[in-house]
Design a protein around this motif. Structure first.
Motif, PDB file in Angstrom:
ATOM      1  N   SER A 285       0.382   4.296   0.612  1.00 58.15           N
ATOM      2  CA  SER A 285       0.316   5.110   1.489  1.00 58.15           C
ATOM      3  C   SER A 285       1.294   5.208   2.540  1.00 58.15           C
ATOM      4  O   SER A 285       1.806   6.124   3.275  1.00 58.15           O
ATOM      5  N   TYR A 286       1.618   4.015   2.828  1.00 60.72           N
ATOM      6  CA  TYR A 286       2.860   3.636   3.842  1.00 60.72           C
ATOM      7  C   TYR A 286       4.267   4.250   3.262  1.00 60.72           C
ATOM      8  O   TYR A 286       5.044   4.714   4.239  1.00 60.72           O
TER       9      TYR A 286
ATOM     10  N   ASN B  90       0.841  -1.242   0.213  1.00 60.36           N
ATOM     11  CA  ASN B  90      -0.116   0.069  -0.028  1.00 60.36           C
ATOM     12  C   ASN B  90       0.802   1.107  -0.103  1.00 60.36           C
ATOM     13  O   ASN B  90       1.775   1.594   0.995  1.00 60.36           O
TER      14      ASN B  90
HETATM   15  C1  LIG Z   1      -3.726   1.903   2.047  1.00 64.07           C
HETATM   16  O1  LIG Z   1      -3.697   2.405   3.712  1.00 64.07           O
HETATM   17  C2  LIG Z   1      -4.668   3.539   4.092  1.00 64.07           C
HETATM   18  C3  LIG Z   1      -3.851   4.010   5.477  1.00 64.07           C
HETATM   19  O2  LIG Z   1      -4.067   2.576   6.291  1.00 64.07           O
HETATM   20  C4  LIG Z   1      -5.883   3.118   3.914  1.00 64.07           C
HETATM   21  O3  LIG Z   1      -6.592   4.225   4.171  1.00 64.07           O
HETATM   22  C5  LIG Z   1      -6.274   2.800   2.415  1.00 64.07           C
HETATM   23  O4  LIG Z   1      -7.728   2.468   2.263  1.00 64.07           O
HETATM   24  C6  LIG Z   1      -5.272   1.697   2.042  1.00 64.07           C
HETATM   25  N1  LIG Z   1      -5.447   1.409   0.414  1.00 64.07           N
HETATM   26  C7  LIG Z   1      -5.901   0.293   0.036  1.00 64.07           C
HETATM   27  C8  LIG Z   1      -5.916   0.096  -1.430  1.00 64.07           C
HETATM   28  O5  LIG Z   1      -5.776  -0.882   0.850  1.00 64.07           O
END
Ligand SMILES: *[C@@H]1O[C@H](CO)[C@@H](O)[C@H](O)[C@H]1NC(C)=O
Ligand SMILES: *[C@@H]1O[C@H](CO)[C@@H](O)[C@H](O)[C@H]1NC(C)=O
Ligand SMILES: *[C@@H]1O[C@H](CO)[C@@H](O)[C@H](O)[C@H]1NC(C)=O
Ligand SMILES: *[C@@H]1O[C@H](CO)[C@@H](O)[C@H](O)[C@H]1NC(C)=O
Ligand SMILES: *[C@@H]1O[C@H](CO)[C@@H](O)[C@H](O)[C@H]1NC(C)=O
Length: 550
Positions: free
Chosen positions: A276-277, A274
């Protein structure tokens, strides 16, 4: 007769620099033996078997250990099964902060070097050890929930009940000296509600283990779920876990949580793919905070400071995938900084002093040096393997300022340090118990120092075993003691834990360094497994080598 100039020319940069700086590093001739590293690896892993708490498996293989502390957690209102896990050191306290770091390091070493573990016949063993740790960590928070408001950080009681001026003198895990099997006092449980450093390290630990156990789908998923929940908690409820007056502050004071944020986010990125990390791990604000609060021992990976570990881990991404915007700039900085620190470990530079016998003084002459040395040896070997795997010119190396060094100098650094620990030192003493002909026999360890003779010694009845000058009746195989002093001196005295105590975090670094150095150099790292969860990216052209002065 070859002239000195010709000799220098032939022997190359390494010899020149060693000669010019008069370094002592080569005073003890090296006879690195792959088989010795394998043997030491087996022993170093056995230390974890000896530290097990709870109901032991049938083949725990440490003859003087059996079930212990089966009531841990019984008297708390929630999370009341806290049986299991590992004792931290010579006492019987279970500290989540260093224990989870130790598990992260073991998992990292498995992800990179599973082929070498296999070659040494230790892959099943190390995975078993990691699972013992992560099974316990999963008990210390509510993993059925997606959001949590507390984490157990400690079971057992140290010196301190909140008043550091007046250490307590009641039954506890430092005051008493008894075999863990005989503990009959109640062990308090400590929970924390704002402990970002601890929760992010636990997240790192579960995320890394989820990659190790990727073939056990249900368990791996559970680990990832726990890692996400812990990381969210660590980000939402800000605070250092080791607040003033606690045992945590006394024994494992955490300087800040910024390094764990980057480290935890990096591991979660590899575990989940992911973005975002990765965005978080490479935010320049986090990097700045982590650099400002890097603590007293800078430039070294330790249970307190994971910044360098995170930088090396993310340099891997730069070297093999090299994602572009918005990650590129921070990844470049991390690579440069990690490279600079690797340079600073080399004997040509003066950032760190060395003892006369050649041990690098990463903690500047203070006691308990070996825990830092093993982590540096692991990272140096790993970094050299990264450079080699990313290089297709067959002359991998790195710039330190204007000079180019072959990766062999990094390996040589790691070997020299590990060989020192295994016995190539002025005292000709191995600092790993059970390895070599001479090793410490008075390890500061309750279980090892009390005979396993069916006699139950009380809290203070055991003091005679702590204080006797006789050697321990039980050999705690594989324990790496805290180490020598800055003059290569060592006092094999049980009551002085500055010399004779072993810890989970120290042994995890030793295991990682030993597996990295064991076997064939050509075996190298497992280049791809860690990237399995990451969706395809469009790589930009390979990055130029890092270059910065140390
Ligand atoms: C990725 O991680 C973020 C933060 O935890 C979360 O909000 C998001 O839904 C995640 N994205 C996926 C594709 O899982
Ligand atoms: C423990 O002993 C058993 C039986 O002798 C053996 O099969 C196993 O490999 C040993 N495990 C370790 C970790 O040494
Ligand atoms: C854990 O979380 C679940 C789901 O929120 C909840 O039902 C359960 O009561 C919690 N357990 C404890 C021990 O708090
Ligand atoms: C623990 O670390 C904090 C933050 O760096 C520091 O303020 C505090 O003085 C330290 N405590 C001890 C006992 O060293
Ligand atoms: C261990 O080292 C610390 C830090 O230098 C020192 O304060 C302490 O007195 C030492 N303990 C012993 C038993 O020598």
């Amino acid at each position: 007769m070859v002239s000195r100039n010709a000799l220098m020319w032939m022997a190359g940069l390494l010899m020149v620099a060693t000669f010019l700086t008069g370094s002592n590093v080569h005073a003890y001739p090296l006879t690195p033996s792959k088989d010795n590293y394998k043997l030491a690896l087996h022993k170093a892993l056995m230390f974890f078997n000896a530290q097990r708490s709870g109901r032991l498996p049938r083949h725990n293989n440490v003859s003087w250990r059996s079930d212990s502390c089966l009531r841990d957690g019984k008297f708390t209102d929630t999370l009341n099964d806290l049986v299991g896990g590992y004792y931290d050191a010579g006492n019987a306290i279970k500290f989540n902060f260093p224990a989870s770091f130790a598990m992260t390091m073991l998992s990292w070493s498995v992800i990179e070097y599973s082929a070498k573990y296999k070659g040494a016949g230790e892959l099943a063993h190390v995975k078993d050890i990691i699972k013992w740790g992560t099974d316990y960590l999963l008990k210390t928070f509510n993993n059925s929930a997606d959001s949590i408001d507390r984490v157990i950080d400690q079971v057992g009681l140290g010196n301190n009940d909140g008043d550091s001026e007046n250490p307590i003198t009641t039954d506890g895990d430092i005051f008493c000296w008894m075999r863990p099997e005989d503990i009959d006092y109640i062990r308090p449980v400590t929970a924390c509600h704002a402990c970002s450093d601890l929760a992010a390290e636990m997240a790192a630990s579960l995320a890394a283990a989820s990659i190790v156990f990727k073939d056990q789908k249900a368990y791996s998923k559970k680990l990832v779920h726990g890692a996400k929940t812990l990381f969210k908690f660590s980000r939402n409820e800000r605070g250092r876990y080791s607040f003033p007056g606690t045992d945590a502050e006394l024994f494992y004071n955490s300087t800040s949580y910024w390094d764990e944020f980057i480290w935890g986010a990096a591991w979660l990125y590899y575990a989940t793919g992911n973005n975002s990390y990765l965005q978080l791990a490479t935010t320049s604000g986090l990097a700045k905070h982590a650099a400002f609060s890097r603590g007293p021992i800078h430039g070294v990976l330790s249970w307190d400071n994971k910044l360098l570990g995170a930088q090396v881990l993310l340099t891997r991404l730069r070297l093999f995938i090299n994602p572009g915007y918005p990650y590129r700039e921070t990844l470049r900085r991390f690579h440069n900084e990690a490279n600079t620190i690797m340079c600073s470990y080399l004997p040509y530079f003066t950032t760190f002093k060395r003892t006369k016998g050649g041990l690098i003084q990463l903690n500047h002459g203070k006691p308990k040096p070996l825990q830092y040395v093993v982590n540096a040896a692991f990272l140096a070997t790993l970094y050299s393997d990264y450079l080699e795997a990313a290089d297709n010119t067959k002359s991998a190396g790195m710039f330190c300022g204007p000079s180019f060094y072959s990766i062999d100098v990094l390996r040589e650094f790691a070997k020299t340090q590990i060989n020192y620990i295994l016995g190539k030192n002025p005292k000709k003493l191995s600092y790993v118990v059970g390895f070599g002909n001479r090793f410490p026999t008075h390890v500061h360890h309750r279980g090892a120092s009390i005979p396993n003779n069916k006699i139950k010694y009380s809290c203070d009845g055991g003091w005679k075993w702590r204080d006797t000058s006789k050697p321990n009746p039980n050999t705690i195989d594989g324990a790496m003691v805290a180490g020598p002093d800055k003059d290569d001196g060592f006092h094999d005295v049980r009551t002085n834990n500055n010399y004779t105590e072993a810890t989970l975090a120290g042994n995890a670094g030793l295991v990682a360094a030993l597996v990295a150095l064991s076997g064939d150099k050509a075996t190298g790292i497992d280049k791809n497994t860690i990237f399995n969860a990451i969706p395809p990216m469009f790589p930009t052209p390979p990055p130029p080598p890092a270059s910065r002065k140390p």
